[in-house]
Design a protein around this motif. Structure first.
Motif, PDB file in Angstrom:
ATOM      1  N   TRP A 160       0.830  -1.208   0.000  1.00  0.00           N
ATOM      2  CA  TRP A 160       0.000   0.000   0.000  1.00  0.00           C
ATOM      3  C   TRP A 160       0.867   1.262   0.000  1.00  0.00           C
ATOM      4  N   TYR A 215      -8.369   2.132  -5.677  1.00  0.00           N
ATOM      5  CA  TYR A 215      -8.615   1.605  -4.344  1.00  0.00           C
ATOM      6  C   TYR A 215      -8.681   2.768  -3.352  1.00  0.00           C
ATOM      7  N   LYS A 216      -9.701   2.754  -2.524  1.00  0.00           N
ATOM      8  CA  LYS A 216      -9.798   3.774  -1.475  1.00  0.00           C
ATOM      9  C   LYS A 216      -8.996   3.368  -0.242  1.00  0.00           C
ATOM     10  N   THR A 217      -8.885   2.072  -0.015  1.00  0.00           N
ATOM     11  CA  THR A 217      -8.179   1.567   1.165  1.00  0.00           C
ATOM     12  C   THR A 217      -7.344   0.353   0.785  1.00  0.00           C
ATOM     13  N   TYR A 226      -7.557  -2.369   2.301  1.00  0.00           N
ATOM     14  CA  TYR A 226      -8.474  -3.507   2.434  1.00  0.00           C
ATOM     15  C   TYR A 226      -9.160  -3.804   1.101  1.00  0.00           C
ATOM     16  N   GLU A 227      -9.487  -2.768   0.340  1.00  0.00           N
ATOM     17  CA  GLU A 227     -10.081  -2.986  -0.987  1.00  0.00           C
ATOM     18  C   GLU A 227      -9.086  -3.704  -1.897  1.00  0.00           C
TER      19      GLU A 227
END
Length: 328
Positions: free
Chosen positions: A189, A198-200, A202-203
């Protein structure tokens, strides 16, 4: 006076014999059997108790002589509790050093890429060399036990082969696998291409899990990633079967019907746009890498060719031709 000298001489000879006998004993193999003998020493055990525990476990050892050896060498208070084994040909001196150094016996457990968390739990729960402390806990309770920030466990454990000392708590394995995934996800990340949709993190992990379930071909994973990322960018349905299967749970019996594709669940990417709410499996490093490093491609479709590989298409017309060629 002569009697006293004789007594001293006798004592000296007896002491020498005792010392020689002790030295001989410490250098002789404890056993020459075909296999190592497993044993454990409980926390807080004295050297005398440790000797008895080894004897009770089947180690052919004289506990009193072992205690004497430990005390004479100044190691009686340095024994470390844990699980050990004593190999054929090893001596009492070797055994004492092993326990003082905490040279525990290790076993392995493999968590396979693409497994679901429930498959992972089943393998850990059935491992004979683990101390099972999580049996009966819900997934949420288990995640709380390992101080995880995630309520849902799916996807947040790294699939790998883990070594651990016999008798280790299953929580140690969960913590190790979770920590490993967090570290790899954080690194990916931090170094990500900020143009990815992707916003996070986790996505991205969720995307990696879909890639993991869509193909076993490592060479195709970056192309699979490109297709789904291209679809995310334009708001197109992902329409990926593995998410539908995951959402069906125990209702899935090995085949997807048209009815299943039309039945809405939080994981049905034929009825809902975007990524599903959680990962659907434990992604390996290749799929995680692909999610952050997709191929440079305009492809929006792919279809299995029947040989383990896929045909990728940029438009629906080409895709339909490929479907007719490879599947109809």
């Amino acid at each position: 006076m002569a009697l006293i000298k004789k007594i001293f001489l006798l004592a000296f000879l007896l002491g020498g014999l005792a010392t020689g006998g002790m030295l001989y004993w410490t250098s002789q193999p404890i056993h020459n059997g075909p296999e190592a003998i497993d044993f454990s020493i409980k926390s807080g055990s004295s050297v005398r108790s440790a000797g008895k525990q080894m004897q009770e476990a089947g180690v052919p050892l004289n506990p009193l002589l072992f205690e004497l050896l430990a005390r004479v060498t100044g190691k009686a208070n340095k024994l470390k509790a844990g699980s050990y084994d004593i190999e054929p040909g090893k001596t009492p001196a070797d055994l004492l050093d092993k326990i003082v150094n905490g040279d525990f016996s290790f076993v392995s457990l493999s968590i396979i890429e693409g497994w679901t968390f429930q498959q992972m739990r089943k393998v850990i729960d059935s491992h004979p060399s683990i101390q099972h402390t999580t049996a009966g806990l819900s997934d949420t309770e288990l995640m709380r036990k390992i101080d995880a920030d995630f309520a849902q466990p799916e996807g947040v454990f790294f699939p790998d082969t883990y070594l651990f000392a016999k008798g280790s708590s299953d929580l140690e394995i969960y913590r190790q696998a979770h920590s490993s995934m967090l570290k790899k996800l954080s690194e990916a990340w931090t170094n990500r291409n900020h143009l990815l949709p992707y916003k996070t993190a986790y996505e991205a992990l969720t995307m990696a899990s879909i890639i993991e379930k869509e193909t076993g071909q490592k060479a195709e994973r970056t192309l699979i990633a490109a297709v789904f990322i291209n679809r995310l960018r334009i708001g197109m349905l992902l329409q990926t079967d593995p998410t539908v299967i995951y959402g069906m749970g125990e209702q899935y019996k090995g085949k997807i019907r048209k009815h299943d594709l039309l039945t809405d669940t939080p994981y049905n990417t034929y009825t809902r746009t975007g990524l599903p709410p959680t990962p659907i499996a434990l992604p390996g490093i290749a799929s995680l890498t692909a999610a952050f490093n997709p191929a440079q491609s305009d492809a929006l479709y792919f279809v299995a060719k029947g040989d383990g590989t896929s045909h990728f298409s940029d438009n629906l017309t080409e895709h339909n031709r490929a479907v007719n060629k490879y599947q109809r």
